[in-house]
Design an enzyme around this catalytic site. Structure first.
Site, PDB file in Angstrom:
ATOM      1  N   GLY A  13      17.504  30.818  12.219  1.00 29.08           N
ATOM      2  CA  GLY A  13      16.153  30.870  11.664  1.00 29.08           C
ATOM      3  C   GLY A  13      15.292  31.909  12.336  1.00 29.08           C
ATOM      4  N   GLY A  14      15.918  32.937  12.890  1.00 35.84           N
ATOM      5  CA  GLY A  14      15.204  33.921  13.696  1.00 35.84           C
ATOM      6  C   GLY A  14      14.298  34.860  12.922  1.00 35.84           C
ATOM      7  NE  ARG A  16      -1.458  15.077  13.493  1.00 36.54           N
ATOM      8  CZ  ARG A  16      -1.858  13.864  13.144  1.00 36.54           C
ATOM      9  NH1 ARG A  16      -2.559  13.129  14.014  1.00 36.54           N
ATOM     10  NH2 ARG A  16      -1.576  13.370  11.957  1.00 36.54           N
ATOM     11  CB  ALA A  41      14.423  23.081  10.721  1.00 40.07           C
ATOM     12  CB  SER A  82       9.246  17.766  15.416  1.00 41.94           C
ATOM     13  OG  SER A  82       7.957  17.457  14.925  1.00 41.94           O
ATOM     14  CE1 TYR A  88      10.820  19.052  10.167  1.00 42.14           C
ATOM     15  CE2 TYR A  88       8.777  18.054  10.934  1.00 42.14           C
ATOM     16  CZ  TYR A  88       9.747  19.021  11.051  1.00 42.14           C
ATOM     17  OH  TYR A  88       9.658  19.967  12.048  1.00 42.14           O
ATOM     18  CB  VAL A 127      22.724  26.685  10.184  1.00 44.67           C
ATOM     19  CG1 VAL A 127      22.027  27.678  11.084  1.00 44.67           C
ATOM     20  CG2 VAL A 127      21.741  25.890   9.361  1.00 44.67           C
ATOM     21  CG  PHE A 173       5.532  30.550  12.101  1.00 42.45           C
ATOM     22  CD1 PHE A 173       4.724  31.559  12.610  1.00 42.45           C
ATOM     23  CD2 PHE A 173       5.225  29.226  12.403  1.00 42.45           C
ATOM     24  CE1 PHE A 173       3.631  31.259  13.424  1.00 42.45           C
ATOM     25  CE2 PHE A 173       4.135  28.915  13.198  1.00 42.45           C
ATOM     26  CZ  PHE A 173       3.345  29.931  13.715  1.00 42.45           C
ATOM     27  CB  ILE A 174       8.840  28.917  15.386  1.00 36.72           C
ATOM     28  CG1 ILE A 174       7.592  28.113  15.027  1.00 36.72           C
ATOM     29  CG2 ILE A 174       9.206  28.694  16.856  1.00 36.72           C
ATOM     30  CD1 ILE A 174       7.755  26.613  15.201  1.00 36.72           C
TER      31      ILE A 174
END
Length: 353
Positions: free
Chosen positions: A7-8, A245, A75, A117, A177, A54, A11-12
Site C-alpha cells: 500500500g506504499g 479522539r 488495507a 488501529s 473494519y 497483497v 496516503f499513509i
C-alpha cells in the site's frame, strides 16, 4: 535495510516510504492501485515500484525478493457505507494479510510492522464514580436518536468519565473494519509464533495530513471535513461534536514505522507487540472541525445531531509504551497540523477523477 511497503502508493504508505528513505532504508512499494482508492495513477513514491495485490501470492513472492522487513499498510479503511462492504473488507484486510504472511514465512522474512488501529478497542476507557472502571456496551439507537450520546454506567446508569486506553485493554470491535483490523493482529501474532518472526502492530489513532483522499466514504472524519471545506461547504459534525479522539499527523505515524523497524532490529526474540500510536493530545471532533474551518477560512461547522450506529463516543489511548520502548515522540502539534492540513492538497478518490 530493504523494506517492502504494501500500500506504499496510498496516503499513509507514501509517507512511510518517505520516512524510510530519510532514515537510510531502501523501500520497495507494492500497491495494486485499485480504482476504489486510486481513480487514476497517483504520483508514485521515489522508490522501486511493484504493481500487485497483497491477495496475489505470486505478486507478493516477487516483491519479497531480497527484502529484510515489511511495513504492511495495504488495507481497506474507514467505516464504509453499510454491511454490504463486509466481504470486501475481509478480503482486502484479512485474506490479504494471510497471503502476505504466508509468503513471508516461505521467503524467510522475519520482521513485520503492521498498520493496526485504535478501532479494535470499541469504546474507550470509562470510570464510574461509584463502580470504578467499567465497560459500557454499544449505545442504543433510541438513545442516540434522542440525543443521549454519552455512554452510561452499565450498573447504575451514572455519567462516566472518559480516560486513556492502554494496550492491555480488552478488544471490543464495533464494526466490520474494526473486526478485520483485530484479525490482522491475531494473524501477525500467529505468524510470529509459528516462524519465530518479530511483529509490531501500530494501533493508529485518527491519522490526518497532506494527501488524504477526498470525497469518499472510506476515509476518516478529518477527510470528510476537509473535503466539505474544499467544496465551499460547512463541515457537518455528527452527534453534538463532543466525541473525543486523538488526531495524529501522518508524518508522525510514518516516523513511528521507522522507530518500530529499529526496535525489531534490536529485539533478540520473536513475538508480537501492539503499540498505541497517537499524539497524546485528545480533542473533540467539534474542536477539530472548528480548527480546520478557521484555518481554511470557513464556512463554520454545523452540528447536525446525526449519528452512525458503528461509531463510538470516546476513544483516546495512552501511547506511553511506544514512547518508552521505541523512543518515538510526535512532533506535529494539533494547531500546526490542522493549519497545514486545511491548506494542503488532497488526493482524488473514486468518483472524483
Amino acid at each position: 535495510m530493504r523494506v517492502l511497503v504494501t500500500g506504499g502508493a496510498g496516503f499513509i504508505g507514501s509517507h512511510v516510504v518517505t520516512a524510510l528513505t530519510a532514515a537510510g532504508h531502501e523501500p520497495v512499494v507494492l500497491d495494486a492501485l485499485l480504482p476504489a482508492a486510486h481513480p487514476a495513477v497517483p504520483a508514485l513514491p521515489a522508490a522501486e515500484f511493484v504493481r500487485g495485490d497483497v491477495r496475489d501470492a505470486e505478486a507478493v513472492r516477487g516483491a519479497l525478493r531480497g527484502v529484510d522487513a515489511v511495513c504492511h499498510q495495504a488495507a481497506m479503511v474507514g467505516l464504509g457505507k453499510d454491511f454490504s462492504d463486509a466481504a470486501a473488507y475481509v478480503s482486502c484486510n484479512d485474506h490479504g494479510t494471510a497471503v502476505l504472511l504466508a509468503a513471508m514465512a516461505e521467503a524467510g522474512v522475519r520482521r513485520l510492522v503492521q498498520a493496526g488501529s485504535m478501532v479494535v478497542y470499541g469504546e474507550g476507557r470509562y470510570a464510574c464514580p461509584a463502580h470504578g472502571v467499567v465497560r459500557p456496551g454499544p449505545r442504543a439507537a433510541a438513545d442516540l436518536a434522542a440525543g443521549r450520546f454519552e455512554p452510561r454506567c452499565p450498573q447504575c446508569g451514572a455519567e462516566l468519565v472518559p480516560g486513556l486506553v492502554a494496550e492491555d485493554a480488552p478488544a471490543d470491535p464495533r464494526n466490520v473494519y474494526a473486526v478485520t483490523k483485530l484479525a490482522q493482529e491475531h494473524l501477525a501474532a500467529c505468524w510470529a509464533r509459528s516462524t519465530g518472526g518479530r511483529a509490531v502492530s501500530l494501533r493508529y489513532h485518527n491519522v490526518y495530513g497532506p494527501g488524504m483522499p477526498r470525497d469518499t466514504p472510506y476515509a476518516g472524519v478529518a477527510s470528510f471535513f476537509r473535503s466539505a471545506l474544499a467544496r465551499g461547504e460547512a463541515p457537518r459534525v455528527f452527534e453534538d461534536g463532543g466525541q473525543r479522539r486523538d488526531f495524529v499527523h501522518v508524518r508522525d505515524v510514518a516516523r513511528a514505522n521507522t522507530a518500530a523497524l529499529a526496535g525489531l532490529a534490536r529485539r533478540p526474540e520473536g513475538g508480537h507487540t501492539a503499540y498505541n500510536t497517537g499524539s497524546g493530545e485528545p480533542h473533540t471532533v467539534g474542536e477539530m472541525a472548528a480548527a480546520l474551518a478557521a484555518a481554511h477560512g470557513g464556512p463554520a461547522p454545523v452540528v447536525t445531531g446525526e449519528f452512525r450506529l458503528g461509531d463510538v463516543r470516546h476513544i483516546t489511548a495512552d501511547s506511553a509504551r511506544l514512547r518508552h520502548e521505541l523512543g518515538w515522540r510526535p512532533e506535529v502539534g494539533f494547531a500546526e497540523g490542522m493549519t497545514e492540513f486545511a491548506r494542503a492538497g488532497q488526493r482524488a478518490s473514486a468518483g472524483v477523477g
